[in-house]
Structure formats: C-alpha cells, structure tokens
Write a protein that holds these residues in place. Structure first.
Motif, mmCIF file in Angstrom:
data_model
loop_
_atom_site.group_PDB
_atom_site.id
_atom_site.type_symbol
_atom_site.label_atom_id
_atom_site.label_comp_id
_atom_site.label_asym_id
_atom_site.label_seq_id
_atom_site.Cartn_x
_atom_site.Cartn_y
_atom_site.Cartn_z
ATOM 1 N N THR A 170 0.761 -1.333 0.044
ATOM 2 C CA THR A 170 0.068 -0.065 -0.011
ATOM 3 C C THR A 170 0.904 1.256 0.017
ATOM 4 O O THR A 170 0.817 2.246 -0.544
ATOM 5 N N ARG B 260 2.588 1.697 -3.468
ATOM 6 C CA ARG B 260 1.803 2.179 -4.597
ATOM 7 C C ARG B 260 1.512 3.727 -4.287
ATOM 8 O O ARG B 260 0.849 4.324 -5.310
ATOM 9 N N HIS C 70 -0.515 4.911 -1.794
ATOM 10 C CA HIS C 70 -1.836 5.313 -1.072
ATOM 11 C C HIS C 70 -1.327 5.892 0.326
ATOM 12 O O HIS C 70 -2.053 6.503 1.143
ATOM 13 N N ASP D 30 4.480 6.451 -11.320
ATOM 14 C CA ASP D 30 3.471 5.873 -10.676
ATOM 15 C C ASP D 30 3.311 4.414 -10.974
ATOM 16 O O ASP D 30 2.817 3.561 -10.232
ATOM 17 N N TRP E 282 2.801 1.270 -8.575
ATOM 18 C CA TRP E 282 1.793 0.395 -8.643
ATOM 19 C C TRP E 282 1.880 -1.009 -9.029
ATOM 20 O O TRP E 282 1.517 -2.162 -8.273
ATOM 21 N N GLU E 283 2.957 -1.350 -10.021
ATOM 22 C CA GLU E 283 3.189 -2.726 -10.149
ATOM 23 C C GLU E 283 3.870 -3.483 -9.120
ATOM 24 O O GLU E 283 3.526 -4.516 -8.574
ATOM 25 N N GLY F 299 3.672 -2.392 -5.814
ATOM 26 C CA GLY F 299 2.678 -2.566 -4.698
ATOM 27 C C GLY F 299 1.915 -3.844 -4.952
ATOM 28 O O GLY F 299 1.451 -4.472 -3.807
ATOM 29 N N ASP F 300 1.462 -3.971 -6.071
ATOM 30 C CA ASP F 300 0.509 -5.038 -6.235
ATOM 31 C C ASP F 300 1.312 -6.240 -6.250
ATOM 32 O O ASP F 300 0.547 -7.365 -5.704
#
Length: 149
Positions: free
Chosen positions: A77, A80, A82, A97, A101-102, A104-105
């Motif tokens: 989290t 990413r 957040h 970003d 995101w990648e 973080g996922d």
C-alpha cells in the motif's frame, strides 16, 4: 475439566484479550499470538515447558504467515503511493506511478498468498485444540452436545 487452562492468569489473559488483542494498536502485533499460545498450552497440559508441542508450532507458523501477510500488505500500500504524504509516510521510490503500482500489487499479492496458509494453519489449530479439550473432558471431539431440556 480443570486441565483445560493451566492457571488463573492464563485464563484471565485469554478471556480479556481474546477479542480485544486484535483491536488494540501495537498490542495486536503479539497479543493474539500469546492468547493462542496460552490456549494451546492449557489444552495440552502433558507437554513440558522445555519441549514445544505440535500445537505450539502450529501457533508460531500461523502467526508468522498472518503477520507476514500484514507487513506485505502495508508495504504494498505504501509502495503504490496510498500511504504517501496524506498519512505522513514517504514514498519508497521516485519512479513513475505505474512502477510503484506494479511493485505494490506484487507485494499485495504476496500478502494474499500468505493468508491462504495462515487460514489453513488456523483451521488445523482449532481442530487440534478442540480434540485436546475433548480428550481432557473424556469425550470424543465429534460427539454432539446433549440436547437442551
């Protein structure tokens, strides 16, 4: 039936913290582990303090998987974005970003993957405690309770 929980202090902690230990910040990092360990220790009074029982090992590996999942989820989290400046936590990279995101996922995926063995170990732990307590009472674990009058 007196062998189900070893001491009054153990029983007291188990009843007070069985639910509250999940919701008190910082204490929720170790109290559920301690409560589960106390329940297993109380259910298996024949096991000495020197040697760990299989039930205590189940508790340890269950908590390891569960806590690992929580750590991976929080890191995912934050990675990413957040958890960025809104809550005062810095981003881990200055990459675009989509890279955050990648990563973080992926971390979140590891967290969800760790929850599977944590759930299986929790079920095994509940079954083991139920069987140990039924044995201490002198009944079979699959025997239904007597009907109410």
């Amino acid at each position: 039936m007196s062998g189900l929980l070893s001491t009054a202090a153990t029983a007291r902690r188990a009843t007070d913290w069985a639910v509250a230990g999940w919701f008190v910040p910082v204490a929720n990092l170790w109290m559920p582990l301690r409560v589960a360990g106390d329940i297993v220790r109380g259910s298996e009074p024949h096991v000495g303090e020197v040697r760990r029982s299989e039930g205590q090992l189940l508790v340890f590996f269950w908590w390891l998987c569960f806590l690992g999942a929580q750590v991976c989820y929080v890191l995912g989290t934050i990675h990413r974005g957040h958890g960025g400046p809104d809550i005062g936590m810095p981003r881990l990279t200055d990459a675009p970003d989509f890279v955050g995101w990648e990563t973080g996922d992926r971390l979140t995926g590891v967290a969800y993957a760790l929850l599977v063995p944590a759930g299986i170990l929790a079920l095994m732990l509940v079954k083991r405690v139920r069987e140990a307590q039924a044995t201490a009472r002198g009944t079979r674990p699959d025997t239904p309770p007597p009907p109410l009058p």
